[in-house]
Structure formats: C-alpha cells, structure tokens
Design an enzyme around this catalytic site. Structure first.
Site, PDB file in Angstrom:
ATOM      1  CE  LYS A  45      -0.257  -8.546  -1.865  1.00 57.27           C
ATOM      2  NZ  LYS A  45       1.195  -8.920  -1.903  1.00 57.27           N
ATOM      3  CE  LYS A  47       0.754  -2.683  -2.183  1.00 52.75           C
ATOM      4  NZ  LYS A  47       1.086  -2.241  -0.874  1.00 52.75           N
TER       5      LYS A  47
END
Ligand code: C2G
Length: 130
Positions: A45, A47
C-alpha cells in the site's frame, strides 16, 4: 475438524474486520489468521499502518473465535502457510476476488462479501477531518 485460514492487515480494527473473522470461523472449527507484517503492508500500500504488527497481532489474537495467529511476511508464501497450518479453507474478502484461485489445488477458496461503508482508510480520513 475443519481448519480455516484468512489473512489481513487489520489496522485500526473495525466491524468489517470482526464480521469477516466471525463468518470465516463459522465455516469451520479452528480459525487461523495471518497478520500482514509492517513490511508487507508497506510493499502493498506504500503507506504505514497506525498500529505496529505486534499490536495488530495481539489485538486479533484476543478476538473471540480466533484460535491462532502468525505473521504473514509475503503474499507469495500463501501456499506455504496453507500447508504449514493444514488449512482446509482459505477465506478472503471479495476485494481479493480471484486473486488466490491458484490455491484451489491445496484447499477450498472462499471469497466473502466485504462489509459495506466502512474501511480503515475512511476512518482515518474522518479523524483527520475532525
Ligand atoms: N474486510 C471486510 N470488510 C471491510 C473491510 C475489510 O470484509 N469493510 C476484510 C477484507 O476483505 C480482508 C480482511 O477484512 O479479507 C482484512 O482486511 P485488511 O486489513 O484491509 O487486509 P488487507 O490489507 O487486504 O490484507 O494476504 C492478503 C492480505 O494480507 C490482505
């Protein structure tokens, strides 16, 4: 005894997570949950999670109906995890529909509908906007 395995990040736990774990457990007798490591989550992702992999593992382990937890280090090892934990059924949310069909040679693969209207991303957006 039917062994069910599922995987996820389970960051900022919410009712969608609880429901998929409950529905996964209802398909068998023993529920095993692979928790994405921080490194795997970042690679998927780009993140960071709010909670560390250790906290996420501890939280999921404490949920009633969850029998066993472990760290999922990479998506590519899914077949190895299925074999290692002797899973009869792999359960994933339908956001992953079709992605794990290759494991049908190892166990039953079931995609369950996601709970509508809730996600960690939306919760974090609401908190930021508050
Ligand atoms: N989920 C759901 N309903 C929601 C949100 C999530 O049913 N509203 C389900 C997802 O479909 C998934 C599980 O909850 O099966 C965990 O979701 P995430 O924490 O977002 O997991 P993800 O990052 O998709 O990691 O190997 C696969 C990955 O580890 C899955």
């Amino acid at each position: 005894m039917k062994r069910v395995i599922t995987f996820g990040t389970f960051d900022v736990l919410h009712v969608g997570h609880i429901r998929i774990l409950q529905r996964a457990k209802a398909l068998g007798d023993h529920l095993i949950v692979g928790i994405s490591t921080d490194a795997l989550n970042y690679s998927k992702k780009q993140k960071k999670t709010v909670y560390s992999q250790f906290d996420r593992l501890e939280i999921v382990k404490s949920i009633s109906g969850v029998d066993e937890v472990f760290f999922e280090h990479s998506l590519e090892q899914k077949g190895d995890y299925i074999k290692k934990y002797g899973a009869d059924i792999l359960v994933m949310g339908d956001d992953w529909m079709g992605r794990f069909d290759e494991f049908k040679s190892l166990c039953e693969v079931i995609y369950l509908p996601r709970t509508e209207g809730i996600s960690t991303t939306e919760i974090l957006a609401e908190i930021r906007a508050a």
